[in-house]
Design a protein around this motif. Sequence first.
Motif, short mmCIF file in Angstrom:
data_model
loop_
_atom_site.label_atom_id
_atom_site.label_comp_id
_atom_site.label_asym_id
_atom_site.label_seq_id
_atom_site.Cartn_x
_atom_site.Cartn_y
_atom_site.Cartn_z
N ARG A 719 29.19 31.68 -1.77
CA ARG A 719 29.73 32.42 -2.91
C ARG A 719 28.75 33.50 -3.33
NH1 ARG A 719 32.09 29.85 -8.55
NH2 ARG A 719 32.75 31.81 -9.49
N GLU A 720 29.27 34.62 -3.75
CA GLU A 720 28.43 35.73 -4.20
C GLU A 720 27.90 35.44 -5.59
OE1 GLU A 720 30.31 39.47 -5.28
OE2 GLU A 720 28.95 40.48 -3.90
N GLY A 721 26.64 35.69 -5.80
CA GLY A 721 26.06 35.54 -7.12
C GLY A 721 25.50 34.17 -7.34
N VAL A 722 26.34 33.19 -7.65
CA VAL A 722 25.89 31.84 -7.96
C VAL A 722 26.49 30.88 -6.94
CG1 VAL A 722 25.61 32.30 -10.40
CG2 VAL A 722 27.81 31.52 -9.57
N PRO A 723 25.82 29.78 -6.68
CA PRO A 723 26.39 28.82 -5.73
C PRO A 723 27.60 28.11 -6.32
CG PRO A 723 24.38 27.97 -6.69
CD PRO A 723 24.50 29.39 -7.17
N ARG A 724 28.48 27.73 -5.42
CA ARG A 724 29.67 27.01 -5.86
C ARG A 724 29.29 25.58 -6.22
NH1 ARG A 724 34.82 25.30 -2.08
NH2 ARG A 724 36.00 24.18 -3.68
N PRO A 725 29.60 25.14 -7.45
CA PRO A 725 29.25 23.76 -7.84
C PRO A 725 30.04 22.75 -7.01
CG PRO A 725 30.60 24.78 -9.53
CD PRO A 725 30.30 25.86 -8.56
N GLN A 726 29.44 21.59 -6.83
CA GLN A 726 30.07 20.52 -6.04
C GLN A 726 31.07 19.76 -6.92
OE1 GLN A 726 29.62 20.14 -2.81
NE2 GLN A 726 28.22 21.90 -2.79
N ARG A 727 32.33 19.91 -6.60
CA ARG A 727 33.39 19.21 -7.34
C ARG A 727 34.33 18.54 -6.35
NH1 ARG A 727 33.59 24.33 -9.75
NH2 ARG A 727 32.64 24.50 -11.82
N LEU A 728 34.98 17.49 -6.86
CA LEU A 728 36.00 16.84 -6.04
C LEU A 728 37.32 17.55 -6.14
CD1 LEU A 728 35.18 13.08 -6.73
CD2 LEU A 728 34.58 14.45 -4.74
N ARG A 729 37.54 18.26 -7.25
CA ARG A 729 38.80 18.95 -7.49
C ARG A 729 38.54 20.43 -7.72
NH1 ARG A 729 43.29 15.58 -6.38
NH2 ARG A 729 42.61 13.45 -6.82
N VAL A 730 39.56 21.22 -7.42
CA VAL A 730 39.45 22.66 -7.61
C VAL A 730 39.50 22.97 -9.10
CG1 VAL A 730 40.53 24.88 -7.14
CG2 VAL A 730 40.43 23.15 -5.36
N SER A 731 38.60 23.86 -9.50
CA SER A 731 38.54 24.30 -10.89
C SER A 731 38.74 25.81 -10.93
CB SER A 731 37.20 23.93 -11.52
OG SER A 731 37.06 24.54 -12.78
N ARG A 732 39.15 26.31 -12.10
CA ARG A 732 39.32 27.75 -12.25
C ARG A 732 38.00 28.49 -12.03
NH1 ARG A 732 43.20 27.94 -17.69
NH2 ARG A 732 44.53 26.17 -17.10
N VAL A 757 42.36 31.13 -8.14
CA VAL A 757 42.76 29.74 -8.44
C VAL A 757 44.03 29.78 -9.30
CG1 VAL A 757 42.11 27.59 -9.55
CG2 VAL A 757 40.40 28.93 -8.29
N GLU A 758 45.13 29.20 -8.78
CA GLU A 758 46.38 29.09 -9.54
C GLU A 758 46.47 27.73 -10.21
OE1 GLU A 758 49.63 29.97 -6.96
OE2 GLU A 758 49.08 32.10 -6.72
N TYR A 759 47.25 27.70 -11.29
CA TYR A 759 47.35 26.44 -12.03
C TYR A 759 48.72 26.34 -12.68
CZ TYR A 759 45.46 29.85 -15.37
OH TYR A 759 45.21 30.97 -16.10
N ARG A 760 49.10 25.12 -13.00
CA ARG A 760 50.42 24.83 -13.56
C ARG A 760 50.52 25.42 -14.97
NH1 ARG A 760 48.78 20.28 -10.88
NH2 ARG A 760 50.14 19.52 -9.22
N PRO A 761 51.76 25.73 -15.42
CA PRO A 761 51.92 26.34 -16.76
C PRO A 761 51.69 25.31 -17.86
CG PRO A 761 54.05 26.01 -15.74
CD PRO A 761 53.05 25.63 -14.70
N VAL A 762 51.22 25.81 -18.97
CA VAL A 762 51.03 25.03 -20.19
C VAL A 762 51.46 25.91 -21.36
CG1 VAL A 762 49.38 23.92 -21.73
CG2 VAL A 762 49.15 23.64 -19.27
N VAL A 763 52.40 25.40 -22.18
CA VAL A 763 52.81 26.13 -23.40
C VAL A 763 51.70 25.91 -24.40
CG1 VAL A 763 54.52 26.38 -25.22
CG2 VAL A 763 55.24 25.86 -22.87
N ALA A 764 50.86 26.92 -24.54
CA ALA A 764 49.70 26.80 -25.40
C ALA A 764 50.06 26.98 -26.88
CB ALA A 764 48.63 27.82 -24.99
N GLU A 765 51.13 27.73 -27.15
CA GLU A 765 51.46 28.00 -28.57
C GLU A 765 52.97 28.13 -28.72
OE1 GLU A 765 50.56 31.34 -32.04
OE2 GLU A 765 49.81 31.62 -30.02
#
Length: 938
Positions: A719-732, A757-765
């Motif tokens: 990854r450019e700039g900073v290293p990609r953190p180690q996660r089990l799941r994809v994050s934004r 990174v795409e993600y499911r919709p959430v009605v925030a308001e």
Amino acid sequence: MPGPSPGLCRASLGLWAALGLGLLGLSAVAQEPFWADLQPRVALVERGGSLWLNCSTNCPRPERGGLETSLRRNGTQRGLRWLARQLVDIREPETQPVCFFRCARRTLQARGLIRTFREFSGPPLLAPPPESPQRPDRVELVPLPAWQPVGENFTLSCRVPGAGPRGSLTLTLLRGAQELIRRSFAGEPPRARGAVLTATVLARREDHGANFSCRAELDLRPHGLGLFENSSAPRELRTFALSPDPPRLAAPRLLEVGSERPVSCTLDELFPASEAGVYLALGDHRLSPEITLEGDALVATATATANAEQEGARQLVCRVTLGGESRETRENVTVYSFPAPVLTLSEPSAPEGKVVTVTCAAGAGALVTLDGIPAEVPGQPAQLQLNATEDDDERSFFCDAVLEVAGETLSKNKSAELRVLYAPRLDDSDCPRSWTWPEGPEQTLRCEARGNPTPSVHCERPDSGAVLALGLLGPVTRALAGTYRCTAANVQGQAVKDVTLTVEYAPVLDSVGCPEHITWLEGTEVSLSCVAHGVPPPNVSCVRSGEARVLEGLLHVGREHAGTYRCEATNPQGSAAKNVAVTVEYGPSFEEPSCPSNWTWVEGSGQLFSCEVDGKPEPSVECIGSEGTSEGMLLPLASSDSNPRVPSISSDLAPGIYICNATNRHGSTVKAVAVSTESPPQMDESTCPSHQTWLEGALAAALACDARGRPSPQVRCSREGVPRPQRLRVSREDAGTYHCLATNMHGTDTRTVTVGVEYRPVVAELAASPPGGVRPGGNFTLTCRAEAWPPAQISWRAPPGALNIGLSSNNSTLSVAGAMGSHGGEYECAATNAHGRHARRITVRVAGPWLWVAVGGAAGGAALLAAGAGLAFYVQSTACKKGEYNVQEAESSGEAVCLNGAGGGAGGGSGAEGGTEAAGTAEEQAGGEVFAIQLTSA
């Protein structure tokens, strides 16, 4: 109380003068490895007084040194690294003497200060000093031993007589500038005077040549008189180490009278070797040795010469002395006399047939041998007689003499030569019977005869009297051919011999009988022959250049026979030579190194297949594919003459088996070549898309990035700039720019990948405006904001019967103008994208100043609400639980609306709830249900 003495008053005044000017301390030690020192550094002297100055250095071998001052000098003492000088009649108010030494091409300096004071007769300016103080004018260091063995202790003793009081004295013993021991006599009685300081010191090698001294300091500063210093004259210590072993003496056991022989004496573990003395003598005769030093070793070499008076047994003595001790070695040497033997001939030059007597004699005690025949007893001569013949001419006789001396056998010899006089002899070796000369060139005729004295030789033709010029250079013509009579003569007689002279011609090699160029075929049998013309018939031989073997007979032709041959025709008149170039031709053949069976082509390299074939003449080569995709295809070959116009291989070279055929006029041969293709890494949109999309919450995985290439490239992405953190799941947070690098043995390729990174919709308001209840005829707006990627599509579900609803362009806003009772109820906003659906609900109440009835779903009772207008309605709670119908009273013009929902209250204006739908199912809220009946006017 008596007043102070005039001397103390003068000292007091001088100290005040020194304190007023400020004491000057000049450092005498330089910051280099070597330094110069001056003692005392600061001195206060009564005007007209005297002072000893000590100038020293730690330089091992200073070139020169001295003490520079304008004051008068009375006496000087000096050593290798020190100088002591007495200055007298000191009258200058202030002077700065300079001590200097020249060491390793640098000048070392130390500067001092001498001040004078006048006599003072007034009262003292400070508290009175102790009674009768005495400066340390005499500082004496007890003399050191002349030589001190290394590793043994010696005593340093310093005396300062009369100086005091003793309690103010400090004595210091020094090695050069290094303090060995310092002692203060504080606490001694006030009347005590003088002091002695003694120390035991272990002698070391490095102490050799070191200066030891004693410094005395009388500190009367507490009494206002200052610090008085003085030093003893330095004393040099000489240390030595002498091996307990005796010297090693190398000398001959026997020494002949009148001869010279070298002798040497060696002693190790000697320090300092340069100070050692060597005595070397043969008997009573002292030798003059040359001394060589090698570290701690001493080697003395000399030349021993014996005379007749010394004949007999003598002793060779070597004695080495150092520090008063000595080591001695003696060796026995026998001096003898042995003259060379005498060899005599009765007649050194005797006529042939004469009897000659040979005698060999030597001195007494020597046994002589003449030509291997010894004398009967030692001291007697040996003799032999011979009848002189021609064979005895220049014969050598040898006389050997042997003498035994001190168990050794010595020998000497002498030789003599006998000359025999005899008549001439003409041998065929020196004067051949047949001479053959080439025509044309100048020649020298030689006919030599044996005889003593040397005979003269004369050759002439009997028929014509023509004379040959023997020993002279002259041209050869055919007229010289013929028979000559040669006569040799001396005082002992003469000899006659007939000689025949033949004039011949040189050989010739032409192109007909011996061509310049010949071609052979490998495997055939041939012979190399050249025919030469000449008289007499020449002999022709041919050899290869650089070799000595002559070619003879038939040759089975091989490639090694090619080359240049030198053919030479010779006869007695001369020779002729010619170079013949032989070329060997042969059919083509493949060699693995020059035409490999396996070849790997790298795509894009432009490399051509190199297939060099051995053959003469040079074969032509062609490689054609024999199977698979390469069948019938021509494999481009690298040109042996580096032709730049040879086309490169295109990018679609087909791998497979190619058959290479090499041909010349002597045959052809084939070879199979397996061609494989490889390529450097290559990434494009199909193998490594530049834009990739991940789904939030999915299992984390590597970038979908591959590369084409052979061998298969290794792909790494960062990854450019900073290293990609180690996660089990994809994050934004995983969104960003990545750099991918593909590598194999043929190169690298890079590609930049943008990850979204795409993600499911959430009605925030979901909010209503106004937030309270809506009166009939009023306006209200519902706003729905959703978070999603890709952006979500907004949809609404309104209460049944709600009309005149307006939506914004993106459906995010629902607006109602002129609210009616049918507009009251539950509204649902749903956000949907490719990854799911999420919905939230809100309840809108259209209310006026009429009676409200709230029914609790759990109690199930009825309540009667009375209004000021006298209008009453009764509504059963269970009749409205499902929210599926309206209740209307015939006697009223009003309309009852059932509201079914959760999250509202009995007295609330509006409420909202939310849930996420998955697979078409809405999520229901857990909890109690609230129902309300609203009466609105028709």
